[in-house]
Design a protein around this motif. Structure first.
Motif, short mmCIF file in Angstrom:
data_model
loop_
_atom_site.label_atom_id
_atom_site.label_comp_id
_atom_site.label_asym_id
_atom_site.label_seq_id
_atom_site.Cartn_x
_atom_site.Cartn_y
_atom_site.Cartn_z
N VAL A 260 -9.58 2.24 4.18
CA VAL A 260 -8.59 0.97 3.57
C VAL A 260 -8.17 0.76 4.85
O VAL A 260 -7.88 1.15 5.79
CB VAL A 260 -7.75 1.43 2.38
N ASN B 19 3.25 -0.46 4.36
CA ASN B 19 1.93 -0.81 4.65
C ASN B 19 1.82 -1.27 3.75
O ASN B 19 1.71 -1.34 2.35
CB ASN B 19 1.06 0.31 4.94
N TYR B 20 1.09 -2.33 3.69
CA TYR B 20 -0.40 -3.16 3.06
C TYR B 20 -1.44 -2.94 3.33
O TYR B 20 -2.30 -3.19 3.57
CB TYR B 20 0.46 -4.35 2.81
N SER B 21 -1.99 -3.93 1.82
CA SER B 21 -3.78 -3.75 1.78
C SER B 21 -4.07 -4.57 3.28
O SER B 21 -3.71 -5.84 2.85
CB SER B 21 -3.93 -3.83 0.45
N LEU C 85 -5.48 -1.18 6.98
CA LEU C 85 -3.86 -1.68 6.47
C LEU C 85 -3.61 -2.55 7.24
O LEU C 85 -4.04 -2.47 8.51
CB LEU C 85 -2.97 -0.73 6.16
N ASP D 154 -7.31 -5.46 2.49
CA ASP D 154 -8.39 -5.51 2.17
C ASP D 154 -8.64 -7.19 1.16
O ASP D 154 -7.84 -6.82 0.63
CB ASP D 154 -9.49 -4.10 1.36
N TYR E 280 1.04 -1.55 -0.26
CA TYR E 280 0.35 -0.09 0.06
C TYR E 280 0.96 1.11 -0.08
O TYR E 280 0.12 2.22 -0.61
CB TYR E 280 -0.70 -0.15 0.97
#
Length: 170
Positions: free
Chosen positions: A139, A166-168, A141, A170, A45
């Protein structure tokens, strides 16, 4: 016609007993579960995650905050590292937001070395990864803080912080 009413000798005692018997059922809370516990892939992200680690894959760890429990992280290059939980805490772990969040600290068995674009997680050997959840513009994270040094981090302000990603979720 005579109506019978039953009178109890100890009506208050019965009411207390009934509330005690049903109390734990009504007060039971949901089991705590976090995104990093699931075996799954997380897309980058942040720009740092995109340029250094790429997508990451976690093997999953159902034993939240159990010291000694293990999990594997696989970086976008295919390099893997074994993670060992040292426990969880509720402190400030996000470098942007000063709020307290639940996070789990993992010790790396070894630094993964060179990743994407000839980058590394830290300038020196990465020793700890800390996973926490946050929100950015709605979103969900997965935040990852990386620490070097031999001392286990206590929060985001601990010595040895050398990267945040940071990574999604979702």
């Amino acid at each position: 016609m005579k109506t019978m009413t039953r009178q109890y000798k100890y009506p208050l005692a019965l009411a207390i007993a009934a509330s005690i018997a049903t109390g734990p059922i009504l007060a039971q809370s949901a089991i705590e579960h976090h995104v990093w516990q699931d075996a799954r892939k997380f897309e980058p992200y942040s720009r740092t995650a995109e340029s250094i680690t790429g997508a990451i894959r976690l093997s999953g760890n159902k034993q939240f905050a159990t010291p000694g429990s293990k999990m594997t992280i696989t970086f976008g290059t295919g390099k893997k590292a074994q993670l060992t939980s040292v426990g969880a805490s509720w402190r400030q772990w996000d470098d942007v937001d000063g709020k307290r969040v639940t996070a789990e600290v993992f010790k790396l068995d070894k630094d993964p070395g060179t990743l994407l674009n000839r980058n590394t997680l830290c300038g020196k050997a990465a020793r700890y990864l800390v996973f926490h959840e946050s929100l950015s513009f709605g979103v969900s994270l997965l935040g990852v803080a990386v620490f070097e040094g031999s001392k286990e981090p206590e929060d985001i302000n601990s010595p040895g912080l050398c990267g945040t990603f940071n990574y999604s979720a979702d």
